[in-house]
Design an enzyme around this catalytic site. Structure first.
Site, PDB file in Angstrom:
ATOM      1  N   THR A 176       0.820  -1.221  -0.104  1.00 35.26           N
ATOM      2  CA  THR A 176       0.126  -0.111   0.150  1.00 35.26           C
ATOM      3  C   THR A 176       0.758   1.480  -0.022  1.00 35.26           C
ATOM      4  O   THR A 176       0.457   2.501  -0.353  1.00 35.26           O
ATOM      5  CB  THR A 176      -0.939   0.031   1.167  1.00 35.26           C
ATOM      6  N   ASP A 177       2.263   1.241   0.304  1.00 36.46           N
ATOM      7  CA  ASP A 177       2.962   2.371   0.563  1.00 36.46           C
ATOM      8  C   ASP A 177       3.166   3.141  -0.567  1.00 36.46           C
ATOM      9  O   ASP A 177       2.829   4.384  -0.554  1.00 36.46           O
ATOM     10  CB  ASP A 177       4.162   2.058   1.362  1.00 36.46           C
TER      11      ASP A 177
ATOM     12  N   SER B  14      16.543  -5.593   5.796  1.00 35.10           N
ATOM     13  CA  SER B  14      17.953  -5.325   5.794  1.00 35.10           C
ATOM     14  C   SER B  14      18.314  -4.075   5.224  1.00 35.10           C
ATOM     15  O   SER B  14      19.252  -3.510   5.609  1.00 35.10           O
ATOM     16  CB  SER B  14      18.632  -6.473   5.640  1.00 35.10           C
ATOM     17  N   SER B  15      17.947  -3.948   3.779  1.00 39.18           N
ATOM     18  CA  SER B  15      18.427  -2.989   3.115  1.00 39.18           C
ATOM     19  C   SER B  15      18.239  -1.513   3.587  1.00 39.18           C
ATOM     20  O   SER B  15      18.957  -0.723   3.612  1.00 39.18           O
ATOM     21  CB  SER B  15      18.026  -3.033   1.630  1.00 39.18           C
TER      22      SER B  15
ATOM     23  N   GLU C  70      17.791   3.981  -2.541  1.00 42.08           N
ATOM     24  CA  GLU C  70      17.289   2.713  -2.913  1.00 42.08           C
ATOM     25  C   GLU C  70      16.437   2.648  -4.410  1.00 42.08           C
ATOM     26  O   GLU C  70      16.973   1.700  -5.223  1.00 42.08           O
ATOM     27  CB  GLU C  70      16.368   2.085  -1.890  1.00 42.08           C
TER      28      GLU C  70
ATOM     29  N   ASP D 256       9.702   1.287   4.800  1.00 39.08           N
ATOM     30  CA  ASP D 256      10.697   0.648   5.680  1.00 39.08           C
ATOM     31  C   ASP D 256      11.278   1.995   6.243  1.00 39.08           C
ATOM     32  O   ASP D 256      11.822   1.923   7.612  1.00 39.08           O
ATOM     33  CB  ASP D 256      11.400  -0.160   4.810  1.00 39.08           C
TER      34      ASP D 256
ATOM     35  N   TYR E  22       8.633  -7.167  -7.910  1.00 40.05           N
ATOM     36  CA  TYR E  22       8.032  -5.722  -7.187  1.00 40.05           C
ATOM     37  C   TYR E  22       7.867  -4.347  -8.232  1.00 40.05           C
ATOM     38  O   TYR E  22       6.656  -4.000  -7.958  1.00 40.05           O
ATOM     39  CB  TYR E  22       8.998  -5.479  -6.089  1.00 40.05           C
TER      40      TYR E  22
END
Ligand code: GLA
Length: 391
Positions: free
Chosen positions: A43-44, A132-133, A165, A177, A227
């Protein structure tokens, strides 16, 4: 069984001595946790809502300045030293992109980095869907900013890391995140509006319920390509919906009724992607209310619905994630289970009544191994606080 009840290693001397195995001087040390998202899958980047919490697993950056415009980075996990010229930073297609990408974004914002020695170590499983990223990005951003004496506001740090990213790693990820990693609060879940970046910390009582993370040990190899494909499908949905509803800017603006009205005109795949996002936003809002009212059975149902929709409508699950979720749902004390993170592997999150947690971790490990031949990792952790400097 591999059942990890995380102990936090906040021993500064330990990180200093690790750093000094590779570089001289006394570093400053920054730690950024991994995250799980209770609900609000995909949703982000549709400007919707999410409900993440932080884990007691960290990426740690130890850093000292250099004055020769060189960036020397030692990765403890990769057992590798890579060096870069600050004046010529570009994507390298490996682990260093998260670090180099953040350096480049800060330089582009006119932060005058003159070089650094960096030692980096992650306890967060890489490719396990626990972010983790983003933890690397936030920890290194805080490290670089400390060298130029800047205390940037947290939302801006999150945006810079997200851009690194998006641009350097090529993953067009949303803001969730990085944002929760800077803003998360101990024993709270973060309710975030990914459009306005307004947020609320909601207290998460863990006396009666626990969130248990089960790592399928399948790494999300499809990663960026699948993605990014979902992002394109959602954009296509918005474009088609705008032909009838010109005022919408994102799936966030569309109601289920509006979508249903156009059910027969949208291509089936696009319709299902939109249905997931729109219904998931509703579930996040209902979940935030359920947590405030201690209605954990209701929260569990919403978490179950979220997984089923991610599996059937959004198609980002995989066999092992579905097995983990189905096994969990059959065990006593389980209120709900879903995949968390981007999908295609990684982890599930299960809402378990506290008195059943011990039994749950044992049973799920045995049953998952019997069914898949894979040994899962199970983490039971209290909701942690956001990234910080170890002083
Ligand atoms: C990944 C991305 C996030 C978010 C989730 C899915 O973790 O980094 O921005 O889109 O997938 O909810």
């Amino acid at each position: 069984m591999n059942h990890t009840n995380q102990k936090i290693n906040n021993n500064k001397e330990y990180f200093i001595s690790e750093f000094q195995k590779h570089f001289d001087g006394i570093p400053r040390i920054f730690r950024a946790p991994g995250r799980i998202n209770l609900i609000g899958g995909h949703t982000d980047y549709n400007e919707g809502f999410v409900l993440p919490i932080l884990l007691n697993q960290y990426t740690t950056v130890a850093i000292t300045p250099r004055n020769d415009y060189q960036l020397h980075v030692w990765s403890e996990n990769m057992n590798e030293l890579l060096t870069f010229s600050i004046k010529d930073l570009k994507p390298n297609g490996n682990w260093s992109d998260y670090i180099v990408g953040v350096a480049k974004e800060l330089l582009d914002e006119n932060f005058l980095l003159s070089g650094a020695n960096v030692c980096i170590k992650s306890e967060i499983p890489i490719g396990g869907g626990l972010s983790s990223s983003a933890a690397v990005e936030v920890a290194i951003a805080k490290g670089f900013l400390s060298l130029v004496g800047n205390t940037m506001n947290k939302s801006k740090v999150a945006r810079i890391c997200q851009r690194a990213e998006n641009k350097f790693v090529g993953m067009k990820s949303g803001i969730m995140d990085q944002f929760v990693i800077v803003q998360g609060k101990i024993n709270h879940v973060l309710f975030l509006d990914c459009r306005s970046l307004e947020f609320e910390h909601i207290s998460l009582p863990t006396d009666n319920i626990r969130f248990v993370v089960c790592n399928t040990k399948i790494t999300h190899k499809l990663g960026a390509s699948a993605y990014n494909k979902r992002i394109i499908e959602c954009e296509e949905g918005v474009r088609l919906l705008q032909e009838v509803y010109p005022n919408i800017n994102a799936l966030r603006d569309v109601s289920l009724r509006q979508l249903t009205n156009l059910k027969n005109t949208l291509p089936n795949v696009i319709q299902r992607r939109c249905y997931h996002v729109i219904s998931e936003n509703e579930r996040v809002i209902k979940s935030a209310a359920a947590i405030k009212q201690n209605q954990f059975a209701l929260l569990g149902n919403l978490i179950n619905e979220s997984h089923d929709s991610l599996r059937d409508n959004y198609e980002v699950s995989c066999n092992e994630l579905n097995i983990m979720v189905e096994l969990a749902r059959e065990l006593p004390g389980v209120l709900g289970a879903r995949l968390t993170g981007g999908g295609f592997g990684g982890c599930t999150i299960t809402l378990v009544e506290t008195e059943y947690v011990e039994n749950f971790t044992q049973e799920i490990s045995t049953k998952y191994e019997q069914k898949t031949g894979l040994i899962p990792e199970i983490y039971v952790s209290e909701p942690a606080g956001g990234a910080f400097e170890l002083v």
